[in-house]
Design a protein around this motif. Structure first.
Motif, PDB file in Angstrom:
ATOM      1  N   TYR A   1     -20.847 -19.283 -35.901  1.00  0.00           N
ATOM      2  CA  TYR A   1     -21.453 -20.574 -35.569  1.00  0.00           C
ATOM      3  C   TYR A   1     -22.612 -20.882 -36.524  1.00  0.00           C
ATOM      4  CZ  TYR A   1     -24.231 -24.085 -33.184  1.00  0.00           C
ATOM      5  OH  TYR A   1     -24.961 -25.213 -32.904  1.00  0.00           O
ATOM      6  N   GLU A   2     -23.489 -19.919 -36.713  1.00  0.00           N
ATOM      7  CA  GLU A   2     -24.659 -20.124 -37.571  1.00  0.00           C
ATOM      8  C   GLU A   2     -24.283 -20.330 -39.035  1.00  0.00           C
ATOM      9  OE1 GLU A   2     -26.958 -16.640 -36.668  1.00  0.00           O
ATOM     10  OE2 GLU A   2     -27.617 -17.447 -34.725  1.00  0.00           O
ATOM     11  N   ASP A   3     -23.226 -19.641 -39.488  1.00  0.00           N
ATOM     12  CA  ASP A   3     -22.818 -19.701 -40.899  1.00  0.00           C
ATOM     13  C   ASP A   3     -21.744 -20.744 -41.186  1.00  0.00           C
ATOM     14  OD1 ASP A   3     -24.585 -17.594 -41.248  1.00  0.00           O
ATOM     15  OD2 ASP A   3     -23.014 -16.059 -41.194  1.00  0.00           O
ATOM     16  N   ASN A   4     -21.296 -21.462 -40.159  1.00  0.00           N
ATOM     17  CA  ASN A   4     -20.234 -22.467 -40.311  1.00  0.00           C
ATOM     18  C   ASN A   4     -18.959 -21.882 -40.903  1.00  0.00           C
ATOM     19  OD1 ASN A   4     -21.976 -24.572 -39.389  1.00  0.00           O
ATOM     20  ND2 ASN A   4     -22.904 -24.604 -41.425  1.00  0.00           N
ATOM     21  N   THR A   5     -18.592 -20.692 -40.447  1.00  0.00           N
ATOM     22  CA  THR A   5     -17.383 -20.055 -40.968  1.00  0.00           C
ATOM     23  C   THR A   5     -16.253 -20.122 -39.949  1.00  0.00           C
ATOM     24  OG1 THR A   5     -18.154 -17.883 -40.214  1.00  0.00           O
ATOM     25  CG2 THR A   5     -18.627 -18.466 -42.492  1.00  0.00           C
ATOM     26  N   GLU A   6     -15.064 -20.026 -40.478  1.00  0.00           N
ATOM     27  CA  GLU A   6     -13.849 -20.093 -39.683  1.00  0.00           C
ATOM     28  C   GLU A   6     -13.497 -18.695 -39.173  1.00  0.00           C
ATOM     29  OE1 GLU A   6     -10.283 -22.940 -40.865  1.00  0.00           O
ATOM     30  OE2 GLU A   6     -10.224 -21.070 -41.969  1.00  0.00           O
TER      31      GLU A   6
ATOM     32  N   GLU B   1     -18.053  -8.750 -30.591  1.00  0.00           N
ATOM     33  CA  GLU B   1     -17.367 -10.042 -30.648  1.00  0.00           C
ATOM     34  C   GLU B   1     -18.344 -11.192 -30.378  1.00  0.00           C
ATOM     35  OE1 GLU B   1     -15.766  -7.240 -29.153  1.00  0.00           O
ATOM     36  OE2 GLU B   1     -14.904  -7.152 -31.146  1.00  0.00           O
ATOM     37  N   HIS B   2     -19.269 -10.991 -29.452  1.00  0.00           N
ATOM     38  CA  HIS B   2     -20.272 -12.029 -29.175  1.00  0.00           C
ATOM     39  C   HIS B   2     -21.140 -12.272 -30.403  1.00  0.00           C
ATOM     40  CE1 HIS B   2     -20.095 -11.373 -24.511  1.00  0.00           C
ATOM     41  NE2 HIS B   2     -18.911 -11.597 -25.055  1.00  0.00           N
ATOM     42  N   LEU B   3     -21.496 -11.199 -31.120  1.00  0.00           N
ATOM     43  CA  LEU B   3     -22.276 -11.334 -32.355  1.00  0.00           C
ATOM     44  C   LEU B   3     -21.466 -12.040 -33.445  1.00  0.00           C
ATOM     45  CD1 LEU B   3     -24.006  -7.828 -32.387  1.00  0.00           C
ATOM     46  CD2 LEU B   3     -25.107 -10.055 -31.977  1.00  0.00           C
ATOM     47  N   LEU B   4     -20.161 -11.738 -33.521  1.00  0.00           N
ATOM     48  CA  LEU B   4     -19.277 -12.384 -34.502  1.00  0.00           C
ATOM     49  C   LEU B   4     -19.199 -13.888 -34.243  1.00  0.00           C
ATOM     50  CD1 LEU B   4     -17.183 -12.209 -36.817  1.00  0.00           C
ATOM     51  CD2 LEU B   4     -15.454 -11.734 -35.065  1.00  0.00           C
ATOM     52  N   ILE B   5     -19.064 -14.277 -32.977  1.00  0.00           N
ATOM     53  CA  ILE B   5     -19.001 -15.697 -32.619  1.00  0.00           C
ATOM     54  C   ILE B   5     -20.314 -16.390 -32.978  1.00  0.00           C
ATOM     55  CG2 ILE B   5     -18.862 -17.295 -30.657  1.00  0.00           C
ATOM     56  CD1 ILE B   5     -16.866 -15.231 -29.391  1.00  0.00           C
ATOM     57  N   GLN B   6     -21.439 -15.761 -32.643  1.00  0.00           N
ATOM     58  CA  GLN B   6     -22.754 -16.332 -32.954  1.00  0.00           C
ATOM     59  C   GLN B   6     -22.943 -16.476 -34.461  1.00  0.00           C
ATOM     60  OE1 GLN B   6     -25.261 -17.283 -30.673  1.00  0.00           O
ATOM     61  NE2 GLN B   6     -26.311 -18.116 -32.460  1.00  0.00           N
ATOM     62  N   SER B   7     -22.580 -15.453 -35.208  1.00  0.00           N
ATOM     63  CA  SER B   7     -22.710 -15.472 -36.670  1.00  0.00           C
ATOM     64  C   SER B   7     -21.831 -16.558 -37.287  1.00  0.00           C
ATOM     65  CB  SER B   7     -22.329 -14.105 -37.224  1.00  0.00           C
ATOM     66  OG  SER B   7     -22.362 -14.111 -38.621  1.00  0.00           O
TER      67      SER B   7
ATOM     68  N   LYS C   1      -6.606 -20.822 -36.346  1.00  0.00           N
ATOM     69  CA  LYS C   1      -7.921 -20.703 -36.978  1.00  0.00           C
ATOM     70  C   LYS C   1      -8.807 -21.779 -36.379  1.00  0.00           C
ATOM     71  CE  LYS C   1      -6.245 -18.896 -41.322  1.00  0.00           C
ATOM     72  NZ  LYS C   1      -6.974 -18.138 -42.311  1.00  0.00           N
ATOM     73  N   GLY C   2     -10.100 -21.478 -36.325  1.00  0.00           N
ATOM     74  CA  GLY C   2     -11.006 -22.467 -35.777  1.00  0.00           C
ATOM     75  C   GLY C   2     -12.459 -22.134 -36.058  1.00  0.00           C
ATOM     76  N   MET C   3     -13.277 -23.177 -35.991  1.00  0.00           N
ATOM     77  CA  MET C   3     -14.716 -23.039 -36.190  1.00  0.00           C
ATOM     78  C   MET C   3     -15.424 -23.254 -34.856  1.00  0.00           C
ATOM     79  SD  MET C   3     -15.276 -25.135 -39.733  1.00  0.00           S
ATOM     80  CE  MET C   3     -17.018 -24.798 -39.728  1.00  0.00           C
ATOM     81  N   VAL C   4     -16.466 -22.482 -34.606  1.00  0.00           N
ATOM     82  CA  VAL C   4     -17.278 -22.674 -33.415  1.00  0.00           C
ATOM     83  C   VAL C   4     -18.221 -23.841 -33.720  1.00  0.00           C
ATOM     84  CG1 VAL C   4     -18.889 -21.629 -31.787  1.00  0.00           C
ATOM     85  CG2 VAL C   4     -17.124 -20.224 -32.864  1.00  0.00           C
ATOM     86  N   SER C   5     -17.919 -25.002 -33.162  1.00  0.00           N
ATOM     87  CA  SER C   5     -18.687 -26.214 -33.475  1.00  0.00           C
ATOM     88  C   SER C   5     -19.804 -26.471 -32.467  1.00  0.00           C
ATOM     89  CB  SER C   5     -17.754 -27.428 -33.554  1.00  0.00           C
ATOM     90  OG  SER C   5     -17.018 -27.563 -32.365  1.00  0.00           O
TER      91      SER C   5
END
Length: 142
Positions: free
Chosen positions: A84-89, A76-82, A107-111
């Motif tokens: 963020y880097e890829d600007n995906t929701e 899950e930590h890798l999913l959040i990081q990815s 739904k949300g984006m890690v900004s």
């Protein structure tokens, strides 16, 4: 005053790249609940003797802050990081463990995602911001 029916405020943040299988964000230290606020328009006429407001069918973007202790091998930590880097929701659930009727899905984006290394006596913490991109809805009972 009776206190036996009060509910503890334990909560979880869950994440998913799909809307089907949510997994808990491990080592979560803090997370704000998604806000729910109506947008109002002042529709007071020039001859009204009080302010008149009406609900508008419009939702402002909202954000929630969160923090977790980093495990660089955690899925899950890798999913959040990815994301963020890829600007995906991503799909998120904020669950109140004992007050399940208040749990929300959105739904949300890690900004924002920043390592916090202020205290060298602690493990690395990641602080982040989720910008909510959909209307939060109730989490359906499992």
């Amino acid at each position: 005053m009776a206190v036996e029916n009060l509910v503890d405020s334990f909560y979880q943040l869950l994440v998913s790249s799909t809307e089907l299988e949510f997994k808990k964000v491990k080592h979560l230290q803090k997370c704000e609940p998604p806000t729910s606020e109506k947008t109002l328009d002042d529709v007071t006429a020039t001859d009204d003797k009080r302010t008149v407001k009406a609900v508008v069918d419009f939702t402002e973007d909202s954000e929630i802050e969160f923090e977790f202790v980093l495990d660089p091998t955690d899925e899950e930590h890798l999913l959040i990081q990815s994301a963020y880097e890829d600007n995906t929701e991503l799909n998120w659930q904020y669950k109140l463990v004992k007050a399940t009727g208040l749990s929300r899905q959105f739904k949300g984006m890690v900004s924002k995602l920043t390592p916090n290394t202020d205290d060298n006596k602690k493990k690395v913490r990641m602080t982040g911001t989720i910008t909510i991109t959909s209307d939060p809805t109730k989490v359906l009972a499992e």
